[in-house]
Design an enzyme around this catalytic site. Structure first.
Site, PDB file in Angstrom:
ATOM      1  N   LYS A 111      15.856   5.052 -45.974  1.00 51.37           N
ATOM      2  CA  LYS A 111      15.913   3.703 -45.383  1.00 51.37           C
ATOM      3  C   LYS A 111      15.451   2.627 -46.363  1.00 51.37           C
ATOM      4  CE  LYS A 111      11.805   4.417 -42.653  1.00 51.37           C
ATOM      5  NZ  LYS A 111      10.858   4.139 -43.728  1.00 51.37           N
ATOM      6  N   ARG A 153       4.667   2.075 -36.992  1.00 56.59           N
ATOM      7  CA  ARG A 153       4.721   3.514 -37.222  1.00 56.59           C
ATOM      8  C   ARG A 153       4.021   4.300 -36.126  1.00 56.59           C
ATOM      9  NH1 ARG A 153       5.595   4.041 -43.174  1.00 56.59           N
ATOM     10  NH2 ARG A 153       6.282   6.158 -43.460  1.00 56.59           N
ATOM     11  N   ARG A 197      13.123  13.410 -54.438  1.00 55.07           N
ATOM     12  CA  ARG A 197      13.304  12.011 -54.841  1.00 55.07           C
ATOM     13  C   ARG A 197      12.402  11.630 -56.015  1.00 55.07           C
ATOM     14  NH1 ARG A 197      11.277   8.320 -49.758  1.00 55.07           N
ATOM     15  NH2 ARG A 197       9.170   9.131 -49.681  1.00 55.07           N
ATOM     16  N   ARG A 236       5.950  10.443 -56.395  1.00 57.04           N
ATOM     17  CA  ARG A 236       4.780  10.008 -55.627  1.00 57.04           C
ATOM     18  C   ARG A 236       3.948  11.237 -55.302  1.00 57.04           C
ATOM     19  NH1 ARG A 236       7.254   6.689 -50.684  1.00 57.04           N
ATOM     20  NH2 ARG A 236       5.610   7.831 -49.629  1.00 57.04           N
ATOM     21  N   ARG A 285       3.371  13.603 -42.263  1.00 58.23           N
ATOM     22  CA  ARG A 285       4.126  12.347 -42.067  1.00 58.23           C
ATOM     23  C   ARG A 285       5.234  12.553 -41.030  1.00 58.23           C
ATOM     24  NH1 ARG A 285       5.009  12.093 -48.155  1.00 58.23           N
ATOM     25  NH2 ARG A 285       6.551  10.448 -48.003  1.00 58.23           N
TER      26      ARG A 285
HETATM   27  P1  ADP Z   1       7.540   7.464 -46.443  1.00 59.85           P
HETATM   28  O1  ADP Z   1       8.481   6.731 -45.532  1.00 59.85           O
HETATM   29  O2  ADP Z   1       8.214   8.255 -47.471  1.00 59.85           O
HETATM   30  O3  ADP Z   1       6.477   8.262 -45.751  1.00 59.85           O
HETATM   31  P2  ADP Z   1       6.202   4.936 -47.100  1.00 59.85           P
HETATM   32  O4  ADP Z   1       6.269   4.433 -48.463  1.00 59.85           O
HETATM   33  O5  ADP Z   1       6.889   4.167 -46.028  1.00 59.85           O
HETATM   34  O6  ADP Z   1       6.733   6.401 -47.249  1.00 59.85           O
HETATM   35  O7  ADP Z   1       4.657   5.111 -46.639  1.00 59.85           O
HETATM   36  C1  ADP Z   1       3.730   5.820 -47.427  1.00 59.85           C
HETATM   37  C2  ADP Z   1       2.385   5.943 -46.700  1.00 59.85           C
HETATM   38  O8  ADP Z   1       1.824   4.628 -46.467  1.00 59.85           O
HETATM   39  C3  ADP Z   1       2.415   6.561 -45.302  1.00 59.85           C
HETATM   40  O9  ADP Z   1       2.428   7.986 -45.338  1.00 59.85           O
HETATM   41  C4  ADP Z   1       1.114   6.001 -44.696  1.00 59.85           C
HETATM   42  O10 ADP Z   1      -0.027   6.678 -45.187  1.00 59.85           O
HETATM   43  C5  ADP Z   1       1.086   4.586 -45.241  1.00 59.85           C
HETATM   44  N1  ADP Z   1       1.767   3.676 -44.295  1.00 59.85           N
HETATM   45  C6  ADP Z   1       2.998   3.124 -44.444  1.00 59.85           C
HETATM   46  N2  ADP Z   1       3.312   2.374 -43.370  1.00 59.85           N
HETATM   47  C7  ADP Z   1       2.248   2.463 -42.512  1.00 59.85           C
HETATM   48  C8  ADP Z   1       1.956   1.922 -41.236  1.00 59.85           C
HETATM   49  N3  ADP Z   1       2.814   1.136 -40.580  1.00 59.85           N
HETATM   50  N4  ADP Z   1       0.751   2.215 -40.659  1.00 59.85           N
HETATM   51  C9  ADP Z   1      -0.124   2.982 -41.290  1.00 59.85           C
HETATM   52  N5  ADP Z   1       0.087   3.533 -42.497  1.00 59.85           N
HETATM   53  C10 ADP Z   1       1.257   3.290 -43.109  1.00 59.85           C
END
Ligand code: ADP
Length: 226
Positions: free
Chosen positions: A13, A88, A127, A162, A174
């Protein structure tokens, strides 16, 4: 145009979000990117967030929610935005809905990218992130976007991984949060679907088959957004 973009971790996404950003000329706000920039910059926020991120847990709501609500009130957000990675969980969804109502902002579209959990997991492990633009698609397991040797297939930039992408427990964690329909991300998706059905289809719910190759996903998305 104000858009929420849901999809399991690893669904691609981020890549699609950056295409929408260019199409509509609106900021693409990625929670994960904001956290990672803060970690790289060594800020207080970054120091607080790092442990949670490495374990695949959510950064606590009392940090994340105010950070995003403040971001949505910056000048560049007046003409619209696409939110990727927020909400989330159910609490974040409810708080966002409340804040938008208080600010008299109408949410236009909710996109839900649908992808099988195991496929999403494989995509995460493969990735690679381009140092020039994290949304340049590179994945060692997908032929169409395979890196050029160890360089980005779009721009030739260096690639990195990452830490939370190479740790299977963190990935599972996750996904447990994403697919949780009680209090997790899917509960947030369902919250907005409910809202939509009670409010004459506003926001509009758009589903997207994330299993297709990247270009087909983009085509379906553009077609459905109209
Ligand atoms: P992915 O979609 O691959 O898990 P993201 O880059 O969107 O990766 O997010 C990486 C991390 O950042 C998440 O696993 C979480 O720890 C934190 N994070 C991202 N968005 C949120 C959110 N809305 N609330 C809390 N933590 C978040």
């Amino acid at each position: 145009m104000k858009i929420l973009f849901f999809g399991p971790n690893g669904s691609g996404k981020g890549t699609q979000g950056s295409i929408i950003k260019d199409k509509y000329g609106i900021p693409h706000i990625e929670t994960g990117v904001i956290f990672r920039e803060n970690i790289t910059g060594g800020t207080d926020l970054g120091k607080k967030a790092k442990g949670y991120i490495d374990r695949g847990e959510l950064v606590p709501d009392n940090i994340t929610i105010p950070m995003i609500l403040a971001r949505l009130q910056e000048d560049d957000c007046k003409g619209g935005w696409i939110l990727d990675g927020f909400p989330r969980n159910l609490t974040q969804a409810q708080e966002l809905d409340k804040a938008l109502k208080d600010l008299d902002i109408t949410l236009d579209i909710v996109i839900e990218m649908i992808l099988d959990r195991q496929i999403a997991k494989d995509r995460i492990m493969g990735r690679r992130l381009c140092v020039n633009d994290n949304n340049h698609p590179n994945n060692i397991f997908i032929d169409a976007i395979k890196p050029n040797g160890d360089k980005c297939q779009v721009c030739g930039g260096d690639l990195k991984t990452r830490s939370d992408d190479q740790d299977e427990d963190a990935i599972d964690q996750r996904h447990n949060i994403y697919y949780d329909t009680e209090t997790g991300t899917m509960a947030g998706v369902n919250y907005f679907k409910d809202l939509s059905s009670k409010n004459d289809g506003i926001p509009r719910i758009v589903d997207l088959n994330g299993q297709q190759d990247l270009k087909k996903v983009t085509a379906e998305l553009i077609n459905k957004l109209g």
